[in-house]
Scaffold this active site. Structure first.
Site, short mmCIF file in Angstrom:
data_model
loop_
_atom_site.label_atom_id
_atom_site.label_comp_id
_atom_site.label_asym_id
_atom_site.label_seq_id
_atom_site.Cartn_x
_atom_site.Cartn_y
_atom_site.Cartn_z
N ASP A 294 69.98 128.15 74.62
CA ASP A 294 70.17 126.68 74.36
C ASP A 294 69.45 125.89 75.18
O ASP A 294 68.41 126.40 76.12
CB ASP A 294 71.64 126.14 73.98
CG ASP A 294 71.89 125.09 73.18
OD1 ASP A 294 71.27 124.05 73.18
OD2 ASP A 294 72.50 125.36 72.04
N HIS B 231 66.01 125.47 75.74
CA HIS B 231 65.71 124.32 75.53
C HIS B 231 65.26 123.10 76.59
O HIS B 231 65.27 121.97 76.61
CB HIS B 231 66.62 123.54 74.69
CG HIS B 231 67.14 124.08 73.22
ND1 HIS B 231 68.07 123.67 72.42
CD2 HIS B 231 66.25 125.06 72.60
CE1 HIS B 231 68.04 124.55 71.37
NE2 HIS B 231 67.13 125.37 71.46
#
Length: 391
Positions: free
Chosen positions: A215, A238
């Site tokens: 993430d 991310h």
């Protein structure tokens, strides 16, 4: 010469081993083994850890909590201050979480001043089973690997956090914390394993580290101020996310963010700013993103407007989130999508004071400059700008 050198190394190694084995005889060293910890990866050492901490925290002189070589299982434990003096928490071995551990926290440091967490050891959240259950049980059921709540003047250096069940490191309400030479990693397929999450904190530095997760690699939430990020190698994940702005009532601004000399390889995004389509006033300002290399990054620069992941936004209401005074300088490399830059602001609240200087982003597949999509951005351009389709 070679034999003498080898003999010296052996002697030094024996001295280090003897120091660790007999650390209870050294004033100010609190070895968890002498409080009942067992390095077999099966016995729950949480009480032993807490006993060592409690005694060290009450010590008025220098104190070191030592987790030596070996594998130590620990359920959730909270190390609370204030303490009588600055503490060193030295982890040489590996601490592992129970596979079925639930709750908000696993390892938590609270209200501690002057903490040094070091030693080269590892916190292993053993999260692979949890990742498959997060959708059915809910994300809030699973613990963060390491929390720092309301800590000041801390140094976190040379440790690893791997395979967290939820976020790896969460920083809340802290001041003057330095993360140096840390390793944060989880598979690309892991769920909600943010690397470092910072909120309501000031004076946080992250440097000379590797972060690769499933993430956000670094997440800067409301109240993140005077944050300095440099010399980071970003792997899967991310990238750096700032946001989500405008999602909370009376949220504090994001201000004074500097990101320099970082490399992003294979990340979903490079720099991302999330703005909720919201009637809540919020703003982010005085941000510098400079000397960044993007290797096969899907979206190197991404400003979402509107950001509405749950589909519950009222688009008839203009957003009150303001972005201003942002510098993008010397950002170069390759992207895996045609859209290298997406900078979407609103008619009612345009982004102002945005500077682009020497941007060179190429589409990895075609070798041609990638595309840029912008709206309501008042920008200043200098140097070479590729892609230049919206500037």
């Amino acid at each position: 010469m070679g034999s003498s050198s080898n003999l010296l190394k052996v002697c030094l190694s024996m001295l280090v081993f003897a120091w660790i084995a007999n650390a209870h005889n050294i004033p100010g060293v609190y070895n968890v083994m002498h409080y009942g910890a067992v390095a077999d990866g099966k016995f729950d050492c949480a009480n032993a850890f807490l006993s060592a901490w409690t005694e060290a925290c009450a010590c008025s002189g220098s104190a070191t909590i030592l987790i030596p070589q070996g594998t130590f299982l620990s359920s959730a434990v909270s190390f609370k201050g204030p303490c009588k003096s600055a503490l060193v928490f030295q982890i040489i071995g590996k601490v592992v979480a129970p596979v079925d551990l639930l709750g908000d926290n696993w390892i938590c440091f609270e209200y501690v001043k002057g903490l040094t967490l070091t030693g080269g050891g590892t916190f292993d959240g053993q999260g692979s089973i949890a990742w498959s259950k997060q959708i059915s049980l809910g994300f809030s059921k699973f613990p963060v690997n390491i929390r720092f709540n309301y800590c000041t003047d801390a140094i976190i250096q040379g440790i690893s956090s791997i395979n967290s069940k939820l976020f790896h490191i969460d920083v809340l309400g802290c001041k003057n914390i330095k993360f140096i030479a840390i390793n944060v990693s989880a598979p690309k397929t892991s769920v909600s394993t943010d690397g470092i999450r910072i909120g309501m904190s000031t004076g946080i530095t992250v440097s000379s580290s590797f972060i690769g997760t499933g993430d956000n690699c670094i997440f800067l939430g409301p109240g993140s101020q005077n944050i300095y990020i440099t010399k980071i190698l970003f792997g899967a994940g991310h990238g750096i996310t700032i946001g989500s702005l405008g999602s909370l009532e009376k949220e504090e601004a994001v201000h004074g963010i500097t990101v320099r000399n970082c490399t992003f390889t294979g990340t979903e995004n490079g720099i991302r700013i999330e703005r909720w389509h919201s009637s809540i006033f919020s703003f982010a300002s005085n941000m510098i993103f400079e000397d960044l290399i993007m290797n096969h990054v899907k979206h190197p620069i991404l400003i979402d407007e509107p950001y509405c992941p749950l589909g519950l936004c009222t688009f008839a209401v203009p957003t009150l989130v303001k972005i201003s005074d942002v510098i993008f300088k010397n950002i170069r490399g390759t992207c895996t999508s045609e859209l290298a830059v997406k900078f979407m602001c609103s008619l009612h609240n345009p982004c102002v004071g945005v500077q682009f200087n020497d941007i060179d982003l190429m589409n990895m597949g075609s070798g041609r400059p990638a595309l840029a999509l912008c709206s309501y951005v008042k920008s200043i351009l200098s140097g070479n700008i590729f892609p230049s389709t919206c500037f």
